[in-house]
Enzyme design. Structure first.
Site, mmCIF file in Angstrom:
data_model
loop_
_atom_site.group_PDB
_atom_site.id
_atom_site.type_symbol
_atom_site.label_atom_id
_atom_site.label_comp_id
_atom_site.label_asym_id
_atom_site.label_seq_id
_atom_site.Cartn_x
_atom_site.Cartn_y
_atom_site.Cartn_z
ATOM 1 N N ASP A 1 0.857 -1.190 0.000
ATOM 2 C CA ASP A 1 0.000 0.000 0.000
ATOM 3 C C ASP A 1 0.889 1.235 0.000
ATOM 4 O OD1 ASP A 1 -2.348 1.456 -0.051
ATOM 5 O OD2 ASP A 1 -3.082 0.736 1.881
ATOM 6 N N ASP A 2 0.301 2.369 -0.317
ATOM 7 C CA ASP A 2 1.076 3.611 -0.303
ATOM 8 C C ASP A 2 1.306 4.103 1.119
ATOM 9 O OD1 ASP A 2 -1.613 4.287 0.122
ATOM 10 O OD2 ASP A 2 -1.589 6.015 -1.229
ATOM 11 N N ASP B 1 -2.191 4.392 7.671
ATOM 12 C CA ASP B 1 -2.590 5.544 8.475
ATOM 13 C C ASP B 1 -3.015 5.071 9.858
ATOM 14 O OD1 ASP B 1 -3.924 7.769 9.609
ATOM 15 O OD2 ASP B 1 -4.540 8.507 7.657
#
Length: 168
Positions: A101-102, A105
Site C-alpha cells: 500500500d502507499d 494511516d
C-alpha cells in the site's frame, strides 16, 4: 487528519518513485514473494514499482474503501476480495505473498487484509504511528497529524510558506 492540516507532506512523482524503490530494496531480503497484492487505489503505483524491482509477475488487488470523501475515514468496505488462487498460497495463510500500500494511516485497512492473509508480508511506502504495528516494512514515518499529498492527487499550484509570518 484532513487535507486542511497545517502539516502537509507533498510528494512528487520523482520522490515517490525513489521511495517505492527504497521499499523494494528493503523487501528484497524479506522475499522471495510468489505474488503481490496491492491495496487499491493507493497501492497500485508502489506495487507496480516493487513488482518490477523484485521481478514478481503475479499481481492481484484487493479493493477496500475507507476515505469516502477524501477527508474522513468512514466505515470500511471490501469492494473486491482477493482471488481464491492467491488466498490458497502458503497453505491458505498468505505465506509468500507481499501486500503493498502507499500508506498505513490508522492500520484499519491493513487489518482487514491481514485477516484475509494472516502470514503475508505487509509493506507500505509511508507509515503513521497508529498504523505501524500492522505492517512489516515501510520507508518513511510521518506524524499522525500529517496529511500526505500524493502526486496523483496534485496539480502544480503555489504553496504557501510553512510559516507565513516569516515571509516579508
Amino acid at each position: 487528519m484532513s487535507p486542511s492540516s497545517p502539516k502537509a507532506f507533498p510528494v512528487s512523482w520523482d520522490q515517490f518513485h525513489r521511495d517505492a524503490r527504497a521499499l523494494a530494496w528493503r523487501l528484497a531480503a524479506a522475499g522471495p514473494f510468489e505474488a503481490i497484492v496491492c491495496i487499491t487505489r493507493g497501492g497500485l503505483v508502489p506495487a507496480a514499482i516493487v513488482a518490477r524491482e523484485l521481478d514478481v509477475r503475479l499481481i492481484e488487488s484487493v479493493c477496500v474503501a475507507s476515505y469516502h470523501d477524501y477527508v474522513t475515514q468512514g466505515e470500511l468496505r471490501v469492494l473486491k476480495d482477493i482471488s481464491p488462487s492467491i488466498k490458497a498460497l502458503g497453505d491458505g495463510t498468505g505465506k509468500g505473498v507481499l501486500v503493498v500500500d502507499d500508506l498505513t494511516d490508522t492500520g484499519k485497512t491493513a487489518r482487514i487484509v491481514r485477516d484475509m492473509l494472516p502470514n503475508a508480508h505487509f509493506a507500505a511506502v509511508y507509515a503513521k504511528p497508529a498504523g505501524r504495528p500492522v505492517i512489516d516494512t515501510f520507508v518513511t514515518e510521518v506524524s499522525q497529524d500529517t496529511w500526505i499529498y500524493f502526486p496523483w492527487d496534485m496539480g502544480l499550484t503555489y504553496q504557501a510558506p510553512i510559516n507565513e509570518n516569516s515571509a516579508g
